[in-house]
Structure formats: structure tokens, C-alpha cells
Design an enzyme around this catalytic site. Sequence first.
Site, PDB file in Angstrom:
ATOM      1  N   ARG A   1       0.946  -0.914   0.322  1.00  0.00           N
ATOM      2  CA  ARG A   1       0.139   0.263  -0.231  1.00  0.00           C
ATOM      3  C   ARG A   1       0.777   1.291   0.403  1.00  0.00           C
ATOM      4  O   ARG A   1       0.920   1.799  -0.995  1.00  0.00           O
ATOM      5  CB  ARG A   1      -0.832   0.143   0.881  1.00  0.00           C
ATOM      6  CG  ARG A   1      -2.235  -0.340   1.300  1.00  0.00           C
ATOM      7  CD  ARG A   1      -2.872  -0.833   2.492  1.00  0.00           C
ATOM      8  NE  ARG A   1      -1.818  -2.358   2.861  1.00  0.00           N
ATOM      9  CZ  ARG A   1      -1.710  -3.691   2.376  1.00  0.00           C
ATOM     10  NH1 ARG A   1      -2.442  -3.673   1.401  1.00  0.00           N
ATOM     11  NH2 ARG A   1      -0.498  -4.324   2.657  1.00  0.00           N
ATOM     12  N   THR A   2       1.890   1.958   1.220  1.00  0.00           N
ATOM     13  CA  THR A   2       2.293   2.903   0.783  1.00  0.00           C
ATOM     14  C   THR A   2       3.326   3.064  -0.161  1.00  0.00           C
ATOM     15  O   THR A   2       3.554   4.431  -0.969  1.00  0.00           O
ATOM     16  CB  THR A   2       3.236   2.526   2.661  1.00  0.00           C
ATOM     17  OG1 THR A   2       2.644   1.911   3.459  1.00  0.00           O
ATOM     18  CG2 THR A   2       3.794   3.609   2.874  1.00  0.00           C
TER      19      THR A   2
ATOM     20  N   LYS B   1      26.361  -4.783  -1.554  1.00  0.00           N
ATOM     21  CA  LYS B   1      28.026  -4.148  -1.727  1.00  0.00           C
ATOM     22  C   LYS B   1      28.082  -4.152  -0.277  1.00  0.00           C
ATOM     23  O   LYS B   1      29.611  -3.371  -0.122  1.00  0.00           O
ATOM     24  CB  LYS B   1      28.549  -3.365  -2.943  1.00  0.00           C
ATOM     25  CG  LYS B   1      28.007  -4.627  -3.642  1.00  0.00           C
ATOM     26  CD  LYS B   1      28.434  -3.245  -5.222  1.00  0.00           C
ATOM     27  CE  LYS B   1      27.178  -3.137  -6.447  1.00  0.00           C
ATOM     28  NZ  LYS B   1      27.911  -2.257  -7.257  1.00  0.00           N
TER      29      LYS B   1
ATOM     30  N   ARG C   1      11.391   3.724   3.895  1.00  0.00           N
ATOM     31  CA  ARG C   1      11.159   2.674   4.539  1.00  0.00           C
ATOM     32  C   ARG C   1      11.997   2.230   5.121  1.00  0.00           C
ATOM     33  O   ARG C   1      12.429   1.641   4.130  1.00  0.00           O
ATOM     34  CB  ARG C   1      10.285   1.885   4.801  1.00  0.00           C
ATOM     35  CG  ARG C   1       9.771   0.836   5.134  1.00  0.00           C
ATOM     36  CD  ARG C   1       7.845  -0.286   4.771  1.00  0.00           C
ATOM     37  NE  ARG C   1       7.066   0.874   5.326  1.00  0.00           N
ATOM     38  CZ  ARG C   1       5.746  -0.077   4.756  1.00  0.00           C
ATOM     39  NH1 ARG C   1       5.709  -1.046   4.440  1.00  0.00           N
ATOM     40  NH2 ARG C   1       5.082   1.055   5.239  1.00  0.00           N
TER      41      ARG C   1
ATOM     42  N   HIS D   1       4.804   6.234  11.163  1.00  0.00           N
ATOM     43  CA  HIS D   1       4.073   6.233  10.204  1.00  0.00           C
ATOM     44  C   HIS D   1       3.499   7.128   9.690  1.00  0.00           C
ATOM     45  O   HIS D   1       1.659   7.354   9.763  1.00  0.00           O
ATOM     46  CB  HIS D   1       3.438   4.452  10.115  1.00  0.00           C
ATOM     47  CG  HIS D   1       3.184   4.400   8.446  1.00  0.00           C
ATOM     48  ND1 HIS D   1       3.398   4.875   7.273  1.00  0.00           N
ATOM     49  CD2 HIS D   1       2.920   3.029   8.043  1.00  0.00           C
ATOM     50  CE1 HIS D   1       2.764   4.256   6.271  1.00  0.00           C
ATOM     51  NE2 HIS D   1       2.826   2.946   6.757  1.00  0.00           N
TER      52      HIS D   1
HETATM   53  N1   CP Z   1      -0.949   0.277   5.735  1.00  0.00           N
HETATM   54  C1   CP Z   1       0.686   0.034   5.757  1.00  0.00           C
HETATM   55  O1   CP Z   1       1.704   0.980   6.058  1.00  0.00           O
HETATM   56  O2   CP Z   1       0.447  -1.426   4.266  1.00  0.00           O
HETATM   57  P1   CP Z   1       2.229  -1.885   3.538  1.00  0.00           P
HETATM   58  O3   CP Z   1       2.619  -2.209   4.896  1.00  0.00           O
HETATM   59  O4   CP Z   1       2.334  -2.369   2.527  1.00  0.00           O
HETATM   60  O5   CP Z   1       2.612  -0.520   3.152  1.00  0.00           O
END
Ligand code: CP
Length: 311
Positions: free
Chosen positions: A57-58, A86, A107, A135
Site C-alpha cells: 500500500r504505502t 555491497k 521505509r 508511520h
Molecule cells: N499500511 C501499510 O503500511 O501497508 P504496507 O506495509 O503494504 O505498505
Amino acid sequence: MSLRGRDVISIRDLSKEEIAEILVAARKMIPFAEGKKVTHPLEDRIVAMAFFEPSTRTRLSFESAVQRLGGRCITIADAAATSMRKGESLSDTVQMLTSYSDAIVIRHPNEGSAQLAARVSPKPIINAGDGAGQHPTQTLADLATMQEAFGTLTGLKVVLLGDLRYGRTVHSLAYALAVFGAEIVLTSPPELRLPRELRAELEGMGAKVSEESDVRKAVRDADVLYVTRIQKERFGDEGEYRKVAGSYRIDPHILSEAKPRLVVLHPLPRAGEIVPEVDSMSHASYFRQAFLAVPVRMALLSSVLAHGRGE
Ligand code: CP
């Protein structure tokens, strides 16, 4: 509102007024996110997606947001396909990305990694999840979904269910709920309670925070049930995970006692905490929540990458 050039590492980086303005802007972005209208404010902009941990999603909603705004993306979807294999450091990798893009969405499994990236990057850094830390853009999508359902955030009774210890979405959301005057009910296995310092912070902000270990009771008078997955990947010990795995499950039977207007949210992915039979119930709002991440991220990116005079 302009967040031009700003980093968004924690939900604390945004004031109440800024969050409220993002939510207003996000509502206006919905037809653009649906492809019914066209806008290209980012047509000369490149946004780097630096994902060193799995995501559906993100990453894809950020990519969709950039492209709906007429911008382009360069993407790391798999750390194993980069020169980090590396031995290149995160810091050097981020410095490279600042040469190739106008903003970086990152992320990473380590808490504090987005902050580290911000220290070495002259370009805006948006935290898309740093370990068990924060988040913030998920929180914006969560708030947008609640506001769409109720027209307000103030006074809502929100049950946070599941892994409150390692769940970064909860860590960001709980703070935002306190900012907006929602009531917070914490429901988790004892091993996965909200970190004590965060609960103290919420209470220090004047939030009404309580604990209810019985899921059934918690659901009964909730306005919002925010379900989370147990974050298996954050457990150092598989045995510790097994002790809590499967300890709660939302099904139509539990929801039969809920208020008719209860909204069930989940940042997703789910791993059995909400059974598929719930998907067709009027309470189920988690797929809408996943969609609203696109207009929310469009609103945020437009503001962070806004053109200034003379550019
Ligand atoms: N909600 C969320 O962070 O989903 P993903 O881990 O799929 O990005």
C-alpha cells in the site's frame, strides 16, 4: 498551507492546523486520485521511493499519488537489488538519492532511519515507516477515513486493538487522536501494551486513555475499531511471537454487538485478525482507508513540493 521543503518524520512534525488542512486538501484531491480529473503540479518533479522493507500500500499509493500529480518516481523496492548489498551505508544511499530526485519517501526496518536520512538530505524526507517507530502518512489516511465517516475526530471513541507495542501505525495515530480530542481505548495482549512513555505523553496532552482487555466489551461502545496485525517481524524470538499469535480475531459475531455506525479500520496487511466475512459488512472501512491514502499523499506531496516564486 505550505509544507514546502519540510521533512515529515513523525506525526509530531505536523501541527493540528496543518493536519486539518491536509485533510481538507485531501478531500479535494479525491476526484484526481480516482482519475476523474487531471492535475499536474509535479510535472517537473521526481520523487524517490526508497523501500528497504516490504510494502504494498504505502509504496504503490505514493507512486500513484506522484503520477496522478504528473510527477515521476525512481524506486528502490528491494534493498537486495541495491549497492547496500555491497556494503554501502544508508547514509551514502540517501545522499545519492538526493542527487537524483526532489524528495525521498523512505521505509526502513530500523527505528530512527528516517531521521538519519533527514540529517544527510537537503531534500525533503517523508517517513513511510521506520521499524516500530512512526508511520505519519498512514495516520493521515486513518484520520481522513474517520473524518469522512463522522465529519469530526473530536469526541470519537477509538479502540486501538492488537500490537500496540511494535505497531508504528498505532504510535503515530494515538498521538494524532490525542491532538484532536478523541477518546482512546487500548486493547492488546499484556505483552503488547502501548509503550508506557507514549501513554504518559497522551495523558499529559489531556487525552482520555483507558485499557480494556476484553475485545467484546471494547467493541460494544466504540465509534472506531482500529485493528492491527501482530508485527511478527519485530519479535526477536519466534517463541514470544507464538505466545500472542492469534489472540484476537474480529468476526461478524463480535461485531453483532457493535454500534450500527462502528467503523472498522486496519492499516493492512491483515494476517487473520479480521475474517473475510467482515468485508461485506457496513462497518468494514479498511479498503476505503487504503484508497484514501492516495488523495492524502497527493495533498501532502503537493504541499511539500510546492513551487515557490521564481522557480
Ligand atoms: N499500511 C501499510 O503500511 O501497508 P504496507 O506495509 O503494504 O505498505
